[in-house]
Design a protein around this motif. Structure first.
Motif, mmCIF file in Angstrom:
data_model
loop_
_atom_site.group_PDB
_atom_site.id
_atom_site.type_symbol
_atom_site.label_atom_id
_atom_site.label_comp_id
_atom_site.label_asym_id
_atom_site.label_seq_id
_atom_site.Cartn_x
_atom_site.Cartn_y
_atom_site.Cartn_z
ATOM 1 N N GLY A 316 5.348 26.279 33.392
ATOM 2 C CA GLY A 316 5.452 27.683 33.621
ATOM 3 C C GLY A 316 4.565 28.627 34.252
ATOM 4 N N GLY A 317 3.511 27.574 34.783
ATOM 5 C CA GLY A 317 2.090 28.197 35.496
ATOM 6 C C GLY A 317 1.040 28.570 34.543
ATOM 7 N N ASP A 318 1.220 27.885 33.209
ATOM 8 C CA ASP A 318 0.284 28.210 32.189
ATOM 9 C C ASP A 318 -0.615 26.864 31.743
ATOM 10 N N TRP A 319 -1.702 26.925 31.403
ATOM 11 C CA TRP A 319 -2.376 25.590 31.065
ATOM 12 C C TRP A 319 -1.602 24.887 29.835
ATOM 13 N N ALA A 320 -1.544 23.738 29.595
ATOM 14 C CA ALA A 320 -0.918 23.303 28.557
ATOM 15 C C ALA A 320 -1.439 21.787 28.473
ATOM 16 N N LEU A 321 -1.416 21.323 27.129
ATOM 17 C CA LEU A 321 -1.875 20.045 26.701
ATOM 18 C C LEU A 321 -0.655 18.977 26.770
ATOM 19 N N ARG A 322 -0.571 18.597 27.820
ATOM 20 C CA ARG A 322 0.601 17.496 28.151
ATOM 21 C C ARG A 322 0.180 16.203 28.343
ATOM 22 N N PRO A 323 0.241 15.170 27.576
ATOM 23 C CA PRO A 323 -0.506 13.828 27.599
ATOM 24 C C PRO A 323 0.392 13.076 28.532
ATOM 25 N N ASP A 324 1.937 13.530 28.288
ATOM 26 C CA ASP A 324 3.012 12.729 29.209
ATOM 27 C C ASP A 324 2.508 13.139 30.686
ATOM 28 N N LEU A 325 2.377 14.189 30.945
ATOM 29 C CA LEU A 325 2.349 14.661 32.553
ATOM 30 C C LEU A 325 0.889 14.115 32.833
ATOM 31 N N ALA A 326 -0.098 14.168 32.152
ATOM 32 C CA ALA A 326 -1.622 13.841 32.555
ATOM 33 C C ALA A 326 -1.528 12.326 32.894
ATOM 34 N N SER A 327 -0.889 11.532 31.844
ATOM 35 C CA SER A 327 -0.999 10.044 31.892
ATOM 36 C C SER A 327 0.024 9.725 33.246
ATOM 37 N N PHE A 328 1.136 10.185 33.363
ATOM 38 C CA PHE A 328 2.089 10.132 34.482
ATOM 39 C C PHE A 328 1.274 10.245 35.886
ATOM 40 N N GLY A 329 0.559 11.338 35.990
ATOM 41 C CA GLY A 329 -0.105 11.872 37.227
ATOM 42 C C GLY A 329 -1.226 10.939 37.402
ATOM 43 N N THR A 330 -1.911 10.342 36.471
ATOM 44 C CA THR A 330 -2.932 9.586 36.639
ATOM 45 C C THR A 330 -2.804 8.220 37.115
ATOM 46 N N ASN A 331 -1.577 7.706 36.663
ATOM 47 C CA ASN A 331 -1.011 6.359 37.232
ATOM 48 C C ASN A 331 -0.482 6.458 38.637
ATOM 49 N N LEU A 332 -0.204 7.836 38.880
ATOM 50 C CA LEU A 332 0.161 7.792 40.226
ATOM 51 C C LEU A 332 -0.793 8.148 41.189
ATOM 52 N N ILE A 333 -2.034 8.547 40.826
ATOM 53 C CA ILE A 333 -3.184 8.396 41.701
ATOM 54 C C ILE A 333 -3.637 7.053 41.944
ATOM 55 N N TYR A 334 -3.664 6.312 40.779
ATOM 56 C CA TYR A 334 -4.085 4.941 41.089
ATOM 57 C C TYR A 334 -3.279 4.100 41.838
ATOM 58 N N VAL A 335 -1.918 4.432 41.883
ATOM 59 C CA VAL A 335 -1.125 3.525 42.913
ATOM 60 C C VAL A 335 -1.126 4.134 44.167
ATOM 61 N N SER A 336 -1.178 5.604 44.275
ATOM 62 C CA SER A 336 -1.465 6.143 45.647
ATOM 63 C C SER A 336 -2.719 5.686 46.206
ATOM 64 N N VAL A 337 -3.874 5.662 45.600
ATOM 65 C CA VAL A 337 -5.176 5.181 46.002
ATOM 66 C C VAL A 337 -5.057 3.705 46.564
ATOM 67 N N ILE A 338 -4.542 3.000 45.827
ATOM 68 C CA ILE A 338 -4.181 1.228 46.348
ATOM 69 C C ILE A 338 -3.581 1.507 47.452
ATOM 70 N N VAL A 339 -2.443 2.163 47.712
ATOM 71 C CA VAL A 339 -1.717 2.166 48.849
ATOM 72 C C VAL A 339 -2.412 2.672 50.046
ATOM 73 N N VAL A 340 -3.246 3.747 49.906
ATOM 74 C CA VAL A 340 -4.237 4.370 50.976
ATOM 75 C C VAL A 340 -5.194 3.242 51.363
ATOM 76 N N LEU A 341 -5.754 2.583 50.387
ATOM 77 C CA LEU A 341 -6.753 1.533 50.813
ATOM 78 C C LEU A 341 -6.080 0.483 51.593
ATOM 79 N N PHE A 342 -4.826 0.056 51.310
ATOM 80 C CA PHE A 342 -4.282 -0.969 52.119
ATOM 81 C C PHE A 342 -3.832 -0.400 53.679
#
Length: 461
Positions: A316-342
């Motif tokens: 809703g546009g507010d700060w929130a402690l959401r480990p599920d979103l943070a974990s999913f986004g972190t894994n998304l970064i790792y996968v994306s960086v690997i793709v970029v490196l390739f």
């Protein structure tokens, strides 16, 4: 914020001048770019220092860290977890406070000086006949001024060492280099072509083979080793300021000539943060028993999302402690960086680094406006087709948060924040377009293939 109008006028005038410089292809002397950038930053630093509004973390996190050093205490533990990095920057804060400089100036002086030094470094990073133009455009960059002079965030400190590491790693007059992965694959392929699979294995891995030769320094390698070691020291200092420059390490390594220089750079990159960690008992009064707690505090990243990108639409546009979103986004970064490196494995290392940093901005679940400064020196030094739409978009979004939203009380600020944070999703496709899509392959020639029946210099180096 009392001086929002003055700051806004200066920033709009600056970015307009940067666009005109691009249109008219101005190439002023480098000293002019440095003086212009310094004048703007000193002006905005002074107005921000006397402003009645001060950023929350600047007062409640950065200042206690410097005061802890002044008292001879560990800044990570004494500031109740407000400082989540190595104490290198708080050491500087403590020295400036000890000299009697008021915090409102002392806290910004570190970042302002670093950002001014970045101006000639951007010119060195760009190289070529337009180097001074790129320096002027960084000197006039609104986001850099906001982060360094208004907020006092330490991103410019990390960047000044990170960009300096790139400049040192590239060396004087070095041409563009192909990617390290492509380089290694081509050399091994050359050995296999010349001798076949069975014959190539001892020549690659055996005594006197490629790997053996790569690890033993030759008469001309000492300069390269020194260059790699110095680049690593600079990158290590960048990591001492903040942890995110780890994303710059691949590009630095690709710029270095050969395996030995890259090993030296990796070694010294890790050595510098380790030095500041093990010397905590000497410089910060930390007991040996407290060092594990310091490490845990530095490693602890709270999963606060909802400031920028795709996560505000879940909060809703507010700060929130959401480990599920943070974990999913972190894994998304790792996968994306690997793709970029390739995808950019054969690109110029600076373009590869720009792509890595931009894909991070697109995929990340959590971000403050200061993160958007990460890619600025690289994108300005080697602009892409959509570089300026991306630069203008992030400056407009950040400027709205710094200059307009700070005019209101807390409740109104939060109401505006809910729209501002969700509006940042518009930046994501623009940042994706700004990636160096048409420079996925470096124009520099790769190593020549091995001729049949013999091992060439390219495949045995």
């Amino acid at each position: 914020m009392d001086y929002a109008l003055l700051t806004g006028i200066v920033l709009v005038a600056g970015v307009t001048l940067a666009l005109v410089a691009q249109w008219r292809d101005w190439r002023p002397p480098l000293v002019v770019a440095i003086l212009v950038g310094a004048a703007i930053r000193v002006l905005i630093m002074c107005t921000s220092a006397v402003d009645t509004w001060q950023p929350v973390d600047f007062v409640e996190s950065f200042k206690p860290a410097g005061e802890a050093v002044l008292r001879g205490q560990d800044p990570v533990l004494a500031s109740e977890g407000g400082w989540h990095f190595l104490p290198t920057i708080p050491y500087v804060y403590g020295i400036l406070l000890w000299l009697g400089i008021p915090w409102e100036y002392a806290g910004r002086l570190v970042t302002v000086v670093s950002d001014i030094v970045l101006i000639p470094l951007v010119a060195k990073l760009a190289g070529g006949p337009k180097a001074s133009l790129r320096a002027l455009q960084y000197a006039l960059n609104p986001l850099a001024v906001l982060i360094a002079c208004v907020h006092g965030q330490v991103e410019p400190v990390a960047l000044v060492f990170g960009v300096a590491a790139f400049v040192v790693a590239r060396g004087p007059g070095d041409p563009e280099r192909p990617g390290m992965v492509t380089d290694v694959v081509a050399r091994v392929r050359g050995g296999v072509t010349a001798y076949g699979v069975r014959g190539s294995i001892p020549r690659v891995l055996g005594p006197g083979g490629m790997l053996h030769r790569a690890l033993l320094p030759g008469p001309d390698d000492r300069a390269h080793l020194r260059r790699g070691a110095l680049a690593g020291v600079l990158m290590g200092l960048a990591l001492c300021a903040k942890s995110w420059p780890i994303w710059l390490i691949p590009g630095m390594l690709l710029l270095l000539p050969g395996l030995r220089a890259r090993i030296a750079a990796l070694f010294t990159t890790g050595l510098v943060p380790l030095f500041f960690l093990v010397t905590l008992p000497v410089f910060a009064g930390t007991s040996l028993q407290q060092i594990p707690a310091v490490i845990d505090t530095i490693r602890d990243i709270r999963p606060i999302v909802g400031e920028y990108g795709w996560t505000p639409w879940f909060t809703g546009g507010d700060w929130a402690l959401r480990p599920d979103l943070a974990s999913f986004g972190t894994n998304l970064i790792y996968v994306s960086v690997i793709v970029v490196l390739f995808v950019w494995r054969r690109a110029d290392p600076i373009d590869l680094t720009t792509a890595v940093l931009l894909v991070f901005m697109v995929m990340t679940p959590r971000l403050g406006a200061q993160y958007l400064l990460w890619f600025m020196p690289f994108l300005i030094a080697r602009p892409t087709r959509f570089a300026w739409p991306a630069i203008l978009a992030v400056c407009l979004w950040s400027g709205y948060g710094y200059l307009y939203m700070t005019q209101f009380d807390v409740n109104t600020w939060w109401a505006l924040h809910s729209y501002w944070s969700r509006a940042s999703i518009v930046l994501l496709p623009i940042l994706a377009l700004a990636m160096p899509w048409d420079r996925r392959v470096s124009t520099a020639p790769g190593p020549p293939p091995a001729a049949p029946g013999r091992l060439t210099a390219a495949s045995s180096a």
